[in-house]
Design a protein around this motif. Structure first.
Motif, PDB file in Angstrom:
ATOM      1  N   TYR A  46      -0.191  -5.211   7.277  1.00  0.00           N
ATOM      2  CA  TYR A  46       0.552  -4.757   6.217  1.00  0.00           C
ATOM      3  C   TYR A  46       1.867  -4.208   6.744  1.00  0.00           C
ATOM      4  O   TYR A  46       3.237  -4.358   6.318  1.00  0.00           O
ATOM      5  N   ARG A  47       1.973  -3.577   8.061  1.00  0.00           N
ATOM      6  CA  ARG A  47       3.087  -3.076   8.531  1.00  0.00           C
ATOM      7  C   ARG A  47       3.971  -4.208   9.065  1.00  0.00           C
ATOM      8  O   ARG A  47       5.172  -4.088   8.911  1.00  0.00           O
ATOM      9  N   ASN A  88       9.050  -5.591   0.270  1.00  0.00           N
ATOM     10  CA  ASN A  88       8.594  -4.294  -0.176  1.00  0.00           C
ATOM     11  C   ASN A  88       7.110  -4.705  -0.686  1.00  0.00           C
ATOM     12  O   ASN A  88       7.019  -5.346  -1.881  1.00  0.00           O
ATOM     13  N   MET A  89       6.074  -4.053  -0.332  1.00  0.00           N
ATOM     14  CA  MET A  89       4.667  -4.509  -0.414  1.00  0.00           C
ATOM     15  C   MET A  89       4.145  -3.960  -1.984  1.00  0.00           C
ATOM     16  O   MET A  89       3.353  -4.784  -2.559  1.00  0.00           O
ATOM     17  N   LYS A 148       6.086  -5.592   6.064  1.00  0.00           N
ATOM     18  CA  LYS A 148       6.884  -4.483   5.663  1.00  0.00           C
ATOM     19  C   LYS A 148       8.103  -4.410   6.693  1.00  0.00           C
ATOM     20  O   LYS A 148       9.257  -4.482   6.141  1.00  0.00           O
TER      21      LYS A 148
END
Length: 151
Positions: free
Chosen positions: A112-113, A121-122, A116
């Motif tokens: 996820y990071r 923009n998740m 990002k």
């Protein structure tokens, strides 16, 4: 710009932009992943699949696999390998499986990071990020590095 140009593959094999155990650097995502990993997985899968899989579909399938086998990591480790290939991040399939099997939450939050940090923009999903890029000229895909060249 078409979807294939959103992610320029680096020439040299790179590393993850954050450490595996840097889960708490994004407390919001850490908490969401801890309580409902299917959300984080769904967001990652939608971006990695470039919109061909929706967040909801991927999250639901992750939940079903977790409920029936107890190991959602069976599904999620595949996406870690796919993501490494897209961004030419070092590692191997065995390491991916071990990370997801022994610390699924750290593996998901690291992915996820990474997305990002590459400009996604998740919360927008794939289509929203494509639209944002077209409207604002935001470049996605290149890693974010701290500092620069020094002599």
């Amino acid at each position: 710009m078409d979807a294939q140009h959103l992610h320029a593959k680096p020439q040299a094999e790179g590393e993850w932009s954050t450490g595996f155990c840097d889960c708490f650097s994004d407390c919001k995502n850490c908490c969401i992943t801890c309580w409902c990993p299917c959300i984080t997985f769904g967001q990652v899968a939608e971006i990695v699949d470039q919109g061909s899989t929706t967040c909801g579909t991927a999250g639901a399938l992750y939940t079903l696999i977790s409920c029936f086998t107890g190991c959602g990591c069976i599904y999620s480790c595949f996406y870690r390998g796919k993501m490494r290939a897209q961004y030419n991040i070092g590692g191997n399939d065995c390491g991916d499986c071990l990370k997801h099997f022994f610390c699924e939450l750290c593996a998901l939050t690291q992915q996820y990071r990474e997305l990002k940090n590459r400009g996604f923009n998740m919360d927008l999903g794939w289509a929203g990020n494509v639209q944002r890029q077209q409207n604002q000229g935001v470049a996605m895909g290149a890693p974010v590095f701290q500092g620069g060249m020094t002599r």
